[in-house]
Design an enzyme around this catalytic site. Sequence first.
Site, PDB file in Angstrom:
ATOM      1  N   GLY A   5     -22.713 -19.738  -9.069  1.00 32.59           N
ATOM      2  CA  GLY A   5     -23.594 -19.067  -8.040  1.00 32.59           C
ATOM      3  C   GLY A   5     -22.373 -18.087  -7.437  1.00 32.59           C
ATOM      4  CB  CYS A   6     -22.066 -16.535  -3.988  1.00 31.38           C
ATOM      5  SG  CYS A   6     -21.046 -15.246  -3.194  1.00 31.38           S
ATOM      6  CG  PHE A   7     -17.705 -13.948  -7.413  1.00 29.08           C
ATOM      7  CD1 PHE A   7     -18.044 -13.389  -6.359  1.00 29.08           C
ATOM      8  CD2 PHE A   7     -17.919 -13.062  -8.802  1.00 29.08           C
ATOM      9  CE1 PHE A   7     -18.080 -11.822  -6.348  1.00 29.08           C
ATOM     10  CE2 PHE A   7     -17.764 -11.654  -8.565  1.00 29.08           C
ATOM     11  CZ  PHE A   7     -18.044 -11.133  -7.444  1.00 29.08           C
ATOM     12  CD1 TRP A   8     -17.177 -13.096  -3.096  1.00 31.56           C
ATOM     13  CD2 TRP A   8     -18.393 -13.093  -1.437  1.00 31.56           C
ATOM     14  NE1 TRP A   8     -17.369 -11.966  -2.922  1.00 31.56           N
ATOM     15  CE2 TRP A   8     -18.385 -11.860  -1.699  1.00 31.56           C
ATOM     16  CE3 TRP A   8     -19.546 -13.608  -0.325  1.00 31.56           C
ATOM     17  CZ2 TRP A   8     -19.126 -10.908  -1.103  1.00 31.56           C
ATOM     18  CZ3 TRP A   8     -20.221 -12.644   0.156  1.00 31.56           C
ATOM     19  CH2 TRP A   8     -20.113 -11.203  -0.024  1.00 31.56           C
ATOM     20  CG  ASP A  63     -26.303 -16.419  -3.267  1.00 34.40           C
ATOM     21  OD1 ASP A  63     -26.747 -15.277  -2.561  1.00 34.40           O
ATOM     22  OD2 ASP A  63     -25.375 -16.892  -3.082  1.00 34.40           O
TER      23      ASP A  63
END
EC number: 1.8.4.11
Length: 158
Positions: free
Chosen positions: A9-12, A88
């Site tokens: 998902g969101c890489f952060w 996301d």
Amino acid sequence: MKEIVLAGGCFWGVEAYMERIDGVVETKVGYANGHVENPSYEEVCSSQTGHAEVCYIKFDETKISLEILLNGFWKIIDPTVENRQGPDIGSQYRTGIYYGHEEDLDTIIKSKEMQQKKYDANIVTEIEPLKAFYDAEEYHQKYLKKNPGGYCHINLEI
């Protein structure tokens, strides 16, 4: 040192979680396994490049095994959902394990098989050789360190 590239998902959040693990010596976020060279964030978000948002991880195998690292990864994703993690949505948010060394494939497959026992639905996490990795823009690197309290759907507790 060993390397693995993970999409969750969101890489952060994936980066923030992974860099907290003892034995991980380097992380960076980027885009993997698409068909456009050196894509921008905006291009990847268009779902037209085929890339996944990923976290590159370099780890010291004398301190942590790939198996243990993957156990942490499985904790922070829902591997049964395609092209979505948390709020996301899009193909760039798919889950994946991208390896650079063929000898890691057996460990990855066994890890997936162990995880599958926890779910009724099939795991849809991609397992593929790493074809290409491009660093994300600098403002994405270590984003949650630079922006404490920034958006993250992942529980960052180890």
